[in-house]
Scaffold this motif. Structure first.
Motif, PDB file in Angstrom:
ATOM      1  N   ASN A  64     -28.665  -0.439  27.919  1.00  0.00           N
ATOM      2  CA  ASN A  64     -29.913  -0.428  27.853  1.00  0.00           C
ATOM      3  C   ASN A  64     -30.299   0.125  26.422  1.00  0.00           C
ATOM      4  OD1 ASN A  64     -30.099   2.654  27.620  1.00  0.00           O
ATOM      5  ND2 ASN A  64     -29.231   2.438  29.798  1.00  0.00           N
ATOM      6  N   THR A  66     -32.056   2.753  25.464  1.00  0.00           N
ATOM      7  CA  THR A  66     -31.744   3.998  25.028  1.00  0.00           C
ATOM      8  C   THR A  66     -30.210   4.361  24.680  1.00  0.00           C
ATOM      9  OG1 THR A  66     -33.266   4.358  26.687  1.00  0.00           O
ATOM     10  CG2 THR A  66     -32.035   6.470  25.981  1.00  0.00           C
ATOM     11  N   THR A  90     -43.874   6.953  19.450  1.00  0.00           N
ATOM     12  CA  THR A  90     -43.255   5.839  19.794  1.00  0.00           C
ATOM     13  C   THR A  90     -42.883   6.188  21.332  1.00  0.00           C
ATOM     14  OG1 THR A  90     -40.778   4.891  19.629  1.00  0.00           O
ATOM     15  CG2 THR A  90     -41.208   7.002  18.726  1.00  0.00           C
ATOM     16  N   PHE A  91     -41.858   5.298  21.762  1.00  0.00           N
ATOM     17  CA  PHE A  91     -41.506   5.457  23.120  1.00  0.00           C
ATOM     18  C   PHE A  91     -40.556   6.829  22.972  1.00  0.00           C
ATOM     19  CE2 PHE A  91     -38.571   4.416  26.806  1.00  0.00           C
ATOM     20  CZ  PHE A  91     -39.515   4.796  27.768  1.00  0.00           C
ATOM     21  N   ALA A  93     -37.659   7.292  24.139  1.00  0.00           N
ATOM     22  CA  ALA A  93     -36.191   7.007  24.037  1.00  0.00           C
ATOM     23  C   ALA A  93     -35.630   7.408  22.650  1.00  0.00           C
ATOM     24  CB  ALA A  93     -35.598   5.708  24.240  1.00  0.00           C
ATOM     25  N   THR A  94     -36.684   7.036  21.535  1.00  0.00           N
ATOM     26  CA  THR A  94     -36.183   7.265  20.159  1.00  0.00           C
ATOM     27  C   THR A  94     -35.903   8.946  20.007  1.00  0.00           C
ATOM     28  OG1 THR A  94     -37.787   5.829  19.670  1.00  0.00           O
ATOM     29  CG2 THR A  94     -36.852   6.797  17.788  1.00  0.00           C
ATOM     30  N   VAL A 136     -38.843   2.772  13.768  1.00  0.00           N
ATOM     31  CA  VAL A 136     -39.301   1.937  15.026  1.00  0.00           C
ATOM     32  C   VAL A 136     -40.409   0.923  14.628  1.00  0.00           C
ATOM     33  CG1 VAL A 136     -40.255   2.220  17.399  1.00  0.00           C
ATOM     34  CG2 VAL A 136     -39.134   4.286  16.334  1.00  0.00           C
ATOM     35  N   ASP A 162     -34.898   0.993  15.276  1.00  0.00           N
ATOM     36  CA  ASP A 162     -35.293   0.971  16.700  1.00  0.00           C
ATOM     37  C   ASP A 162     -36.035  -0.441  16.878  1.00  0.00           C
ATOM     38  OD1 ASP A 162     -36.069   1.087  19.268  1.00  0.00           O
ATOM     39  OD2 ASP A 162     -36.442   3.033  19.226  1.00  0.00           O
ATOM     40  N   ALA A 164     -36.419  -2.203  19.681  1.00  0.00           N
ATOM     41  CA  ALA A 164     -36.476  -2.379  21.067  1.00  0.00           C
ATOM     42  C   ALA A 164     -37.635  -3.508  21.391  1.00  0.00           C
ATOM     43  CB  ALA A 164     -36.715  -1.073  21.808  1.00  0.00           C
ATOM     44  N   GLN A 165     -38.764  -3.073  20.470  1.00  0.00           N
ATOM     45  CA  GLN A 165     -40.051  -3.905  21.015  1.00  0.00           C
ATOM     46  C   GLN A 165     -40.264  -5.181  20.025  1.00  0.00           C
ATOM     47  OE1 GLN A 165     -43.491  -1.172  21.085  1.00  0.00           O
ATOM     48  NE2 GLN A 165     -42.371  -0.023  22.267  1.00  0.00           N
ATOM     49  N   SER A 186     -33.435  -3.645  23.025  1.00  0.00           N
ATOM     50  CA  SER A 186     -33.772  -3.264  24.316  1.00  0.00           C
ATOM     51  C   SER A 186     -34.090  -4.657  25.062  1.00  0.00           C
ATOM     52  CB  SER A 186     -34.616  -2.275  24.815  1.00  0.00           C
ATOM     53  OG  SER A 186     -35.008  -2.748  26.464  1.00  0.00           O
ATOM     54  N   TYR A 188     -35.196  -4.901  28.495  1.00  0.00           N
ATOM     55  CA  TYR A 188     -35.776  -4.335  29.456  1.00  0.00           C
ATOM     56  C   TYR A 188     -36.901  -5.489  29.981  1.00  0.00           C
ATOM     57  CZ  TYR A 188     -39.188  -1.330  31.973  1.00  0.00           C
ATOM     58  OH  TYR A 188     -40.106  -0.926  32.899  1.00  0.00           O
ATOM     59  N   LYS A 191     -39.799  -6.525  27.456  1.00  0.00           N
ATOM     60  CA  LYS A 191     -39.543  -6.832  26.025  1.00  0.00           C
ATOM     61  C   LYS A 191     -39.685  -8.374  25.569  1.00  0.00           C
ATOM     62  CE  LYS A 191     -38.207  -2.318  25.970  1.00  0.00           C
ATOM     63  NZ  LYS A 191     -39.117  -1.294  25.407  1.00  0.00           N
ATOM     64  N   ALA A 199     -30.799  -3.692  30.079  1.00  0.00           N
ATOM     65  CA  ALA A 199     -29.696  -4.105  29.225  1.00  0.00           C
ATOM     66  C   ALA A 199     -30.232  -3.799  27.799  1.00  0.00           C
ATOM     67  CB  ALA A 199     -29.342  -5.637  29.312  1.00  0.00           C
ATOM     68  N   TYR A 321     -49.004   5.257  23.288  1.00  0.00           N
ATOM     69  CA  TYR A 321     -48.547   6.413  24.168  1.00  0.00           C
ATOM     70  C   TYR A 321     -49.626   7.537  24.225  1.00  0.00           C
ATOM     71  CZ  TYR A 321     -44.483   3.315  23.761  1.00  0.00           C
ATOM     72  OH  TYR A 321     -43.542   2.470  23.813  1.00  0.00           O
TER      73      TYR A 321
END
Ligand SMILES: *Cc1c(COP(=O)(O)O)cnc(C)c1O
Length: 384
Positions: A64, A66, A90-91, A93-94, A136, A162, A164-165, A186, A188, A191, A199, A321
């Motif tokens: 994943n 994270t 940020t989310f 996980a960072t 990020v 990061d 991920a997005q 990520s 997810y 995404k 993953a 967020y």
């Protein structure tokens, strides 16, 4: 017959499956019938294809996004006594991944237009203990990589993107995931490239780090049952690798869809005359924004009422967020207070993400913005 409008979802993760059902079904069945659920040939094949896509020398699949950040930090020997600079907006996980290594997270403020790390603020937070910076690429747009790389080089620090997005996003013509020492993604479902579960992936241009990352994701072992490092089980399931391989050739088309939808929102927001109330996302001219989210800003006093109004009108929306990371309960021990990062705090109070996915129709978007305009009118009438 009800005249209630059909809902507009925030995200429609099933649309891609509907479009690619034969390919995805075949990929899944290929893995199921092979019995190679763990480390089957699709894993290495996906890693090769994804590395080529990102313009990185190596890609290492993992469980994943994270774990991807955690793998990157572990392979860079980040641990207790080290400091890692991250944005507060940020989310989680960072932040969580930094804390998991035992290192100390040090927050640096973001830029008010892009919500990405402000290089000047980063430089001010560097100490002799700083080991890495995690920019990020929030909502689908790259951070200011040229300025951040110059700072990292000058102070001998690692960069861990990061991303991920932002799979597929570009900075000055170069794809993200190719800038830092090690970079994380990520997959997810929501995404830019998403699987039907969890993953992730890390990328690097460094051969030695790649070798270490392969070991870390598999209990720190290079030779089975011999453990060079303390790794963990962070493997990418074969089934997800196979699904991701089926989807990867379509990702540029989906990103085009997101960009077209963003341009349509931009037009609709000015067309309905509400651009003064709905500050649109800023796309920097030297970057390719991939709009994983279309995040607007409204006056903080209106934001929560607007969320309720949209949801009452069957329009999906969310707040990414609502509480910046420096004010989260789990990091009380860091001693931060409200006011420490006013740009992030202000963003948390005013942001709102509207429905965004590659397949969203112009009619759905018109309905979203029409409802936003109606809210604005009602609000103005009440205030008068
Ligand atoms: C989604 C996300 C992650 C974590 O990814 P998972 O695959 O859900 O673990 C990390 N960082 C950011 C910025 C994200 O948006």
């Amino acid at each position: 017959m009800s005249d209630r409008p059909t809902p507009v979802p925030l995200c429609d993760v099933n649309a891609q499956y509907r479009a690619l059902q034969p390919e995805i079904d075949a990929a899944v069945m290929r893995v199921v019938s092979s019995g190679l659920a763990i480390n089957g040939p699709d894993v290495a094949a996906f890693e090769k294809e994804a590395a080529a896509y990102c313009g990185a020398k190596h890609a290492i699949g993992c469980a994943n996004g994270t774990d991807a950040i955690l793998l990157a930090l572990a392979a860079l020997d980040v641990g207790p006594g080290d400091e890692v600079i991250i944005p507060p907006f940020t989310f989680f996980a960072t932040l969580g991944s930094v804390l998991r290594t035992g290192a100390t997270p040090v927050f640096a403020e973001v830029q008010p237009d892009t919500f990405n790390l402000d290089p000047i603020e980063v430089e001010a937070k560097i100490t002799p203990r700083t080991k890495a910076i995690i920019p990020v690429h929030l909502f689908g747009q790259c951070a200011d990589m040229s300025a951040l790389q110059a700072i990292a080089e000058q102070h001998n620090l690692h960069i861990v993107e990061d991303a991920a997005q932002s799979f597929g996003a570009e900075y000055r013509g170069q794809k993200c995931g190719s800038f830092g020492s090690i970079n994380s993604f990520s997959f997810y479902p929501s995404k830019n490239l998403g699987t039907l579960g969890d993953a992730g992936m890390v990328t690097t241009n460094d051969d030695a780090l790649a070798k270490k990352l392969f070991a870390f994701r598999n209990h720190g072992s290079e030779v089975k049952y011999f453990h060079k490092y303390v790794g963990w089980n962070a493997r990418l399931d074969t089934i997800h690798a196979a699904i991701l391989r089926a989807k990867l050739p379509h990702v540029d088309g989906w990103i085009d869809g997101r960009r077209a939808a963003a341009a349509r929102y931009d037009e609709l927001i000015s067309g309905f005359g509400i651009a003064g109330f709905f500050r649109r996302p800023i796309a920097k001219p030297d970057r390719k924004h991939t709009y994983n989210q279309y995040t607007v800003r409204v006056a903080p006093r209106d934001r929560d009422d607007l969320v309720k109004f949209l949801r009452d009108n069957a329009i999906g929306c969310d707040i990414y967020y609502p509480l910046p990371l420096h004010l989260q309960e789990c990091v009380k021990h860091l001693g931060h207070r409200e006011g420490d990062f006013p740009v992030s705090e202000e963003a948390s109070r005013g942001v709102l993400s509207l429905p965004m996915f590659p397949e969203i129709t112009a009619e759905q978007q018109r309905r979203v913005v029409e409802r936003c305009a109606t809210f604005t009118e009602q609000r103005a009438r009440r205030a008068a």
